[in-house]
Write a protein that holds these residues in place. Sequence first.
Motif, PDB file in Angstrom:
ATOM      1  N   GLU A  98       8.291   9.573  21.170  1.00 33.18           N
ATOM      2  CA  GLU A  98       9.045  10.179  22.252  1.00 33.18           C
ATOM      3  C   GLU A  98       8.471  11.550  22.599  1.00 33.18           C
ATOM      4  OE1 GLU A  98      13.369   8.368  20.825  1.00 33.18           O
ATOM      5  OE2 GLU A  98      12.994  10.523  20.643  1.00 33.18           O
ATOM      6  N   GLY A  99       8.262  11.764  23.875  1.00 33.91           N
ATOM      7  CA  GLY A  99       7.848  13.078  24.352  1.00 33.91           C
ATOM      8  C   GLY A  99       9.068  13.864  24.803  1.00 33.91           C
ATOM      9  N   HIS A 100       9.108  15.141  24.443  1.00 35.48           N
ATOM     10  CA  HIS A 100      10.214  16.031  24.822  1.00 35.48           C
ATOM     11  C   HIS A 100       9.634  17.346  25.332  1.00 35.48           C
ATOM     12  CE1 HIS A 100      13.377  13.563  22.888  1.00 35.48           C
ATOM     13  NE2 HIS A 100      12.401  13.239  22.066  1.00 35.48           N
ATOM     14  N   THR A 101      10.345  17.996  26.246  1.00 36.51           N
ATOM     15  CA  THR A 101       9.911  19.289  26.782  1.00 36.51           C
ATOM     16  C   THR A 101      11.047  20.293  26.664  1.00 36.51           C
ATOM     17  OG1 THR A 101      10.686  18.898  29.038  1.00 36.51           O
ATOM     18  CG2 THR A 101       8.450  18.115  28.498  1.00 36.51           C
ATOM     19  N   ASP A 102      10.715  21.546  26.991  1.00 41.22           N
ATOM     20  CA  ASP A 102      11.764  22.560  27.103  1.00 41.22           C
ATOM     21  C   ASP A 102      12.255  22.559  28.552  1.00 41.22           C
ATOM     22  OD1 ASP A 102       9.825  23.957  28.541  1.00 41.22           O
ATOM     23  OD2 ASP A 102       9.408  25.353  26.906  1.00 41.22           O
ATOM     24  N   THR A 103      12.986  23.582  28.951  1.00 41.60           N
ATOM     25  CA  THR A 103      13.600  23.592  30.281  1.00 41.60           C
ATOM     26  C   THR A 103      12.808  24.407  31.304  1.00 41.60           C
ATOM     27  OG1 THR A 103      15.002  25.468  29.684  1.00 41.60           O
ATOM     28  CG2 THR A 103      15.914  23.249  29.336  1.00 41.60           C
ATOM     29  N   VAL A 104      11.595  24.806  30.949  1.00 39.23           N
ATOM     30  CA  VAL A 104      10.744  25.523  31.900  1.00 39.23           C
ATOM     31  C   VAL A 104      10.118  24.500  32.838  1.00 39.23           C
ATOM     32  CG1 VAL A 104       8.693  26.970  32.165  1.00 39.23           C
ATOM     33  CG2 VAL A 104      10.275  27.386  30.267  1.00 39.23           C
ATOM     34  N   GLY A 105      10.235  24.737  34.140  1.00 32.40           N
ATOM     35  CA  GLY A 105       9.701  23.791  35.120  1.00 32.40           C
ATOM     36  C   GLY A 105      10.794  22.855  35.602  1.00 32.40           C
ATOM     37  N   GLY A 106      10.464  22.082  36.611  1.00 28.07           N
ATOM     38  CA  GLY A 106      11.428  21.156  37.198  1.00 28.07           C
ATOM     39  C   GLY A 106      11.654  19.932  36.325  1.00 28.07           C
TER      40      GLY A 106
ATOM     41  N   MET B 210       5.842  19.100  15.725  1.00 24.18           N
ATOM     42  CA  MET B 210       5.540  20.190  16.635  1.00 24.18           C
ATOM     43  C   MET B 210       4.081  20.062  17.082  1.00 24.18           C
ATOM     44  SD  MET B 210       8.416  21.501  16.923  1.00 24.18           S
ATOM     45  CE  MET B 210       9.614  20.421  16.176  1.00 24.18           C
ATOM     46  N   ILE B 211       3.825  19.020  17.847  1.00 24.07           N
ATOM     47  CA  ILE B 211       2.496  18.755  18.373  1.00 24.07           C
ATOM     48  C   ILE B 211       2.315  19.628  19.606  1.00 24.07           C
ATOM     49  CG2 ILE B 211       1.006  17.011  19.428  1.00 24.07           C
ATOM     50  CD1 ILE B 211       2.257  14.976  17.530  1.00 24.07           C
ATOM     51  N   VAL B 212       1.370  20.537  19.520  1.00 22.79           N
ATOM     52  CA  VAL B 212       1.188  21.539  20.562  1.00 22.79           C
ATOM     53  C   VAL B 212       0.198  21.035  21.617  1.00 22.79           C
ATOM     54  CG1 VAL B 212       0.467  23.913  21.012  1.00 22.79           C
ATOM     55  CG2 VAL B 212       1.640  23.349  18.882  1.00 22.79           C
ATOM     56  N   PHE B 213       0.579  21.239  22.856  1.00 26.84           N
ATOM     57  CA  PHE B 213      -0.276  20.925  23.990  1.00 26.84           C
ATOM     58  C   PHE B 213      -0.467  22.212  24.776  1.00 26.84           C
ATOM     59  CE2 PHE B 213       2.083  17.091  22.985  1.00 26.84           C
ATOM     60  CZ  PHE B 213       1.143  16.077  23.109  1.00 26.84           C
ATOM     61  N   ALA B 214      -1.553  22.314  25.479  1.00 26.90           N
ATOM     62  CA  ALA B 214      -1.721  23.437  26.393  1.00 26.90           C
ATOM     63  C   ALA B 214      -0.622  23.351  27.441  1.00 26.90           C
ATOM     64  CB  ALA B 214      -3.096  23.381  27.045  1.00 26.90           C
ATOM     65  N   THR B 215      -0.200  24.481  27.976  1.00 21.35           N
ATOM     66  CA  THR B 215       0.884  24.511  28.955  1.00 21.35           C
ATOM     67  C   THR B 215       0.589  23.566  30.113  1.00 21.35           C
ATOM     68  OG1 THR B 215       1.366  26.795  28.383  1.00 21.35           O
ATOM     69  CG2 THR B 215       2.239  26.005  30.472  1.00 21.35           C
TER      70      THR B 215
ATOM     71  N   THR C 183      19.182  25.350  25.306  1.00 17.12           N
ATOM     72  CA  THR C 183      18.788  26.574  26.007  1.00 17.12           C
ATOM     73  C   THR C 183      19.164  26.437  27.471  1.00 17.12           C
ATOM     74  OG1 THR C 183      16.597  25.711  26.537  1.00 17.12           O
ATOM     75  CG2 THR C 183      16.785  26.970  24.490  1.00 17.12           C
ATOM     76  N   PRO C 184      19.314  27.566  28.148  1.00 13.66           N
ATOM     77  CA  PRO C 184      19.562  27.487  29.593  1.00 13.66           C
ATOM     78  C   PRO C 184      18.289  27.083  30.340  1.00 13.66           C
ATOM     79  CG  PRO C 184      19.571  29.780  28.839  1.00 13.66           C
ATOM     80  CD  PRO C 184      19.382  28.920  27.625  1.00 13.66           C
ATOM     81  N   ASP C 185      18.457  26.676  31.599  1.00 15.67           N
ATOM     82  CA  ASP C 185      17.313  26.298  32.432  1.00 15.67           C
ATOM     83  C   ASP C 185      16.305  27.441  32.499  1.00 15.67           C
ATOM     84  OD1 ASP C 185      18.207  23.783  32.980  1.00 15.67           O
ATOM     85  OD2 ASP C 185      19.041  24.277  34.950  1.00 15.67           O
ATOM     86  N   GLY C 186      15.032  27.070  32.454  1.00 20.88           N
ATOM     87  CA  GLY C 186      13.961  28.041  32.608  1.00 20.88           C
ATOM     88  C   GLY C 186      13.601  28.826  31.359  1.00 20.88           C
ATOM     89  N   GLN C 187      14.260  28.538  30.247  1.00 22.39           N
ATOM     90  CA  GLN C 187      13.967  29.277  29.009  1.00 22.39           C
ATOM     91  C   GLN C 187      13.046  28.447  28.118  1.00 22.39           C
ATOM     92  OE1 GLN C 187      17.271  30.993  26.891  1.00 22.39           O
ATOM     93  NE2 GLN C 187      16.175  30.942  24.952  1.00 22.39           N
ATOM     94  N   GLY C 188      11.912  29.026  27.761  1.00 23.09           N
ATOM     95  CA  GLY C 188      10.973  28.346  26.881  1.00 23.09           C
ATOM     96  C   GLY C 188      11.487  28.316  25.454  1.00 23.09           C
ATOM     97  N   GLU C 189      11.323  27.202  24.791  1.00 21.70           N
ATOM     98  CA  GLU C 189      11.710  27.055  23.380  1.00 21.70           C
ATOM     99  C   GLU C 189      10.746  26.075  22.749  1.00 21.70           C
ATOM    100  OE1 GLU C 189      12.564  27.035  19.886  1.00 21.70           O
ATOM    101  OE2 GLU C 189      14.003  28.335  20.919  1.00 21.70           O
ATOM    102  N   ILE C 190       9.873  26.583  21.876  1.00 17.62           N
ATOM    103  CA  ILE C 190       8.810  25.769  21.298  1.00 17.62           C
ATOM    104  C   ILE C 190       9.346  24.556  20.536  1.00 17.62           C
ATOM    105  CG2 ILE C 190       8.577  27.078  19.150  1.00 17.62           C
ATOM    106  CD1 ILE C 190       5.477  26.681  19.606  1.00 17.62           C
ATOM    107  N   ARG C 191      10.515  24.683  19.908  1.00 21.45           N
ATOM    108  CA  ARG C 191      11.060  23.554  19.146  1.00 21.45           C
ATOM    109  C   ARG C 191      11.511  22.403  20.040  1.00 21.45           C
ATOM    110  NH1 ARG C 191      15.076  27.192  15.798  1.00 21.45           N
ATOM    111  NH2 ARG C 191      15.058  28.123  17.872  1.00 21.45           N
ATOM    112  N   ASN C 192      11.702  22.669  21.318  1.00 19.02           N
ATOM    113  CA  ASN C 192      12.030  21.593  22.255  1.00 19.02           C
ATOM    114  C   ASN C 192      10.779  20.878  22.768  1.00 19.02           C
ATOM    115  OD1 ASN C 192      14.811  21.887  22.104  1.00 19.02           O
ATOM    116  ND2 ASN C 192      14.825  23.487  23.652  1.00 19.02           N
ATOM    117  N   ARG C 193       9.635  21.553  22.710  1.00 14.53           N
ATOM    118  CA  ARG C 193       8.361  20.953  23.140  1.00 14.53           C
ATOM    119  C   ARG C 193       7.780  20.217  21.940  1.00 14.53           C
ATOM    120  NH1 ARG C 193       7.771  26.359  25.383  1.00 14.53           N
ATOM    121  NH2 ARG C 193       6.309  26.858  23.729  1.00 14.53           N
TER     122      ARG C 193
END
Length: 186
Positions: free
Chosen positions: A115-123, A77-82, A167-177
């Motif tokens: 591997e870099g992974h993101t949540d579904t917030v953003g395009g 869970m490596i945190v980056f600024a948004t 998660t659905p599109d547009g939903q933030g989920e820290i475990r996916n980031r």
Amino acid sequence: MHPIRPAFMLMAMLLGGPVAAQPSPDPVADSIVRNLTRGLRIQGQGGTPPTSETAPPVPGVDARTTAQPGQGAVSLMIVFATGSDALTPESQALVASLARALGTEPLTTVRFRIEGHTDTVGGMAMNQALSERRAKAVRDALVTRFGIDPARLETRGYGETQLLVPTPDGQGEIRNRRVQVVTLAP
């Protein structure tokens, strides 16, 4: 495991005394090593993959991954600024533990994919590019700050295509980031 620990445990057993658990100087690195050695065949151990010992959860480390079953991997869970690929101070400490783990036996000769992974917030295109930059930022820190051989590390961004928590599109989920580290080969 620290090289002194097995010798201490053997000596205690031979002398008939209790084997006291030695506190680890870096429980995060120990947890990373346990997860990355899953399924890894270690020379000198008869080709038998090590068993994964159960250990209490460690902050920032998640054994759940999207890697293939039986493949050594760990989600960090490596945190980056948004929207950024800059490591936060908390993330720098986690990357330091990752570097310590990669420098221990039996991992010193093993290759890894970061591997870099993101949540579904953003395009999707934005998340793909962001995940690639974040994986590269972790690799670069391992190489420049901790001296890990760059030939041992490859990077890949997956954007939002391999969610740890659906998660659905547009939903933030820290475990996916997250940044996932996968064992490739010795």
